[in-house]
Enzyme design. Structure first.
Site, short mmCIF file in Angstrom:
data_model
loop_
_atom_site.label_atom_id
_atom_site.label_comp_id
_atom_site.label_asym_id
_atom_site.label_seq_id
_atom_site.Cartn_x
_atom_site.Cartn_y
_atom_site.Cartn_z
N LYS A 135 3.09 0.41 -3.62
CA LYS A 135 2.55 0.88 -4.63
C LYS A 135 3.18 -0.20 -6.35
O LYS A 135 4.47 0.36 -5.70
CB LYS A 135 2.82 2.07 -4.17
CG LYS A 135 2.11 3.25 -5.94
CD LYS A 135 2.45 4.38 -5.08
CE LYS A 135 1.93 5.30 -6.50
NZ LYS A 135 1.82 7.11 -6.24
N SER A 210 -2.18 9.89 -6.58
CA SER A 210 -2.17 8.38 -6.63
C SER A 210 -1.20 7.17 -6.14
O SER A 210 -1.17 6.32 -6.31
CB SER A 210 -0.94 8.43 -8.20
OG SER A 210 0.69 8.90 -6.81
N SER A 234 0.11 12.77 -2.95
CA SER A 234 0.09 11.23 -3.31
C SER A 234 0.09 10.43 -3.01
O SER A 234 -0.43 9.23 -2.47
CB SER A 234 0.74 10.78 -4.47
OG SER A 234 0.41 11.66 -5.64
#
Length: 570
Positions: A135, A210, A234
């Site tokens: 990420k 996320s 997330s």
């Protein structure tokens, strides 16, 4: 050098430059990938039309299979890296999940690993040659760390995050960086820099957030193991939406030093870091590798908890006792989710190794009020400043969680103390609820009489629907509940939405209990099973604080006893 707002560029110019950079990194992958002129709603079949049979075999292998082959030299790290680079590039073309690929550095690393194995006759570590996607806001030395904010483009990592150093020492290859939403506070993934990342199984649905870029990439099998972060769902939202395994550990177990985000230092609702993978064993290997490295020696905020090897459910010993939370009492799950829950529970009831009890929700509406208040203790001033600094537009779901969130408050020291005390009181109440639910009979003070009476794990939905329609993921309660309580939670795939299986659910009449419930149920009435066709259905296992290994063991038992997942996604 990146184009930035600090140098006078507009937010649109910064976004165009970031996309140009991303596209150049994908163009550097060899052999070159073709352009995809027509993208179907379900993108999964595209891979077999573009990639070679060997690339398909490699990229659809699980972490544990690849690790064994790489250790024995049956396959080279270079071949594995090349295959995943190509499939990741293809994933970008159909889901928009990549911020940049790292082909040059990844292939150089893979060559070094192959040479190490040849020279030493053993792998570098337990993750030797395993490609790991990351990420974007997890810092990588020398690379941009914008965390999804246009105004942060141009911030360059001065070192690798602690977690990356440990995984690197274990022999992995970093090859892809993935998208995240504006504010890092959506259960989908959309920002002004890259646009919207979609679900590979149904492009009308969200990949989650996320860590949504990770979810879409791994769901498409452009990665087999990736790094996500979680403060309200997330990791679990993207894992759930894309038919993956994903683990939110208890806080302070895995290293978080070196990520980029607003509100650094906030301790009311700490974020965690963890894996998303195509296999449960992949998640376990990831977490165990990190804990075995004793990260608390370099990151002293972490707790010095060794990996617990003891099996809490030995053969012929204690049954796994599961409390089933069908509905959180706030927003009712859509019929496909409930159908998959029922099918799983019926299979588990037939097992001699599992015991099922019902779990009643305890004030999950109040839990949301508490956590939604503590997310932005500064009244979201840092989030707002980071967005407004570039004049980029506010995304729909950014407004939902900040400007339209009635619980956001600019705290004083005294009000923050009071809110934190309310959090702790709720945690104590929920612990008592667990104790009272656990016992077949309970003592006067609310404690289970003995360990054999205790519920070991909670089984519940991951959200009130399968992967939500784009811009509709507004109820976080099925995941944020466990962030508030700081309970470890693991997502595992179960089934898939099917018109044949779920059309009956379209006839269900339901009177919503509140505005949030009405919003969610109206979506089902409007789109029905056809609107979610092919979407994975995943469920969630939740344990008590710091019982992370127990949660993973419970997932292994559920998988073995019930035969999950019930469908083959890819």
């Amino acid at each position: 050098m990146a184009v930035t707002t600090a140098s006078g560029a507009t937010w649109q110019e910064v976004a165009a430059d970031r996309q140009k950079h991303r596209d150049a990194t994908i163009a550097a992958v060899e052999p070159a990938l073709p352009e995809i002129s027509e993208i179907p709603t379900n993108t999964i079949p595209i891979a077999k039309k573009v990639l070679t049979a060997e690339e398909i075999k490699i990229t659809e292998s699980t972490v544990e299979v690849l690790a064994a082959q790489l250790e024995k030299g049956e396959i080279s790290a270079v071949d594995v890296t090349k295959a995943f680079l190509r499939r990741a590039g293809l994933a970008q073309k159909v889901t928009n999940c990549i911020t940049e690929l790292l082909p040059e550095r990844a292939l150089q690393r893979a060559k070094e690993l192959d040479e190490f194995l040849k020279t030493n006759g053993k792998p570098m570590g337990p993750l030797h040659g395993i490609p790991i996607s990351v990420k974007e806001h997890v810092m990588m030395k020398g690379l941009d760390i914008n965390a999804g904010f246009v105004s942060w483009v141009g911030r360059i990592g001065d070192d690798d995050a602690h977690i990356l150093k440990i995984l690197w020492a274990a022999g992995c290859v970093f090859y892809a960086r993935t998208t995240q939403p504006q504010s890092l506070m959506h259960l989908e993934t959309s920002n002004s820099l890259y646009g919207t990342t979609v679900n590979p199984f149904n492009r009308n649905l969200t990949c989650g957030g996320s860590s949504g870029g990770e979810g879409a990439l791994i769901g498409f099998r452009g990665s087999c193991l990736g790094i996500g972060t979680d403060i309200g769902g997330s990791i679990r939202s993207p894992a759930s939406n894309n038919g993956l395994y994903g683990m939110k550990p208890t806080t302070l177990r895995l290293p978080t030093a070196g990520w980029s985000a607003t509100m650094a230092g906030s301790e009311q609702i700490p974020a965690t870091i963890g894996p998303l993978s195509t296999s449960l064993a992949g998640c376990k290997l990831f977490i165990k590798t990190l804990i075995d490295a004793k990260p608390w020696l370099k990151e002293p905020t972490l707790l010095p908890f060794e990996w617990k090897e003891a099996d809490p459910f030995p053969a012929g010993g204690k049954k796994l006792k599961i409390g089933v939370l069908w509905d959180d009492g706030v927003v009712k799950p859509h019929p496909p989710v409930t159908r998959a829950m029922k099918e799983l529970v019926e299979k588990l009831k037939k097992s001699e190794n599992v015991e099922i009890v019902d779990w009643k929700p305890y004030k999950h509406d109040e839990a949301w009020e508490i956590i939604a208040n503590l997310y932005f203790s500064d009244g979201a001033s840092q989030e707002s400043a980071a967005i407004n600094a570039s004049s980029e537009p506010w995304m729909t779901l950014t407004k939902h969680i900040i400007t339209e969130n009635p619980h956001v408050q600019t705290h004083t020291v005294e009000s923050l103390w009071a809110a934190t005390a309310r959090r702790d009181s709720y945690r104590a109440e929920y612990a008592a609820h667990w104790n009272n639910t656990s016992a077949t009979g309970s003592s006067a003070n609310g404690y289970a009489l003995n360990d054999s009476d205790m519920v070991d794990i909670i089984l519940c939905p991951c959200g009130p629907s399968a992967a939500p329609r784009l811009e509709t993921a507004k109820w976080w309660g099925y995941t944020s509940q466990w962030n508030l309580l700081d309970y470890p939670a693991l997502i595992f795939p179960v089934d898939q939405v099917s018109v044949e299986k779920d059309a009956e659910g379209e006839k269900e009449k339901y009177e919503p209990r509140n505005e949030k419930d009405a919003y969610n149920w109206k979506l089902w009435e409007e789109f029905g099973a056809e609107g979610w066709v092919d979407a994975p259905i995943s469920l969630q296992l939740v344990g008590r604080r710091y019982e992370d290994e127990k949660v993973m063991r419970a997932a292994e038992i559920v998988e073995r006893e019930a035969g999950t997942p019930f469908v083959k996604y890819v």
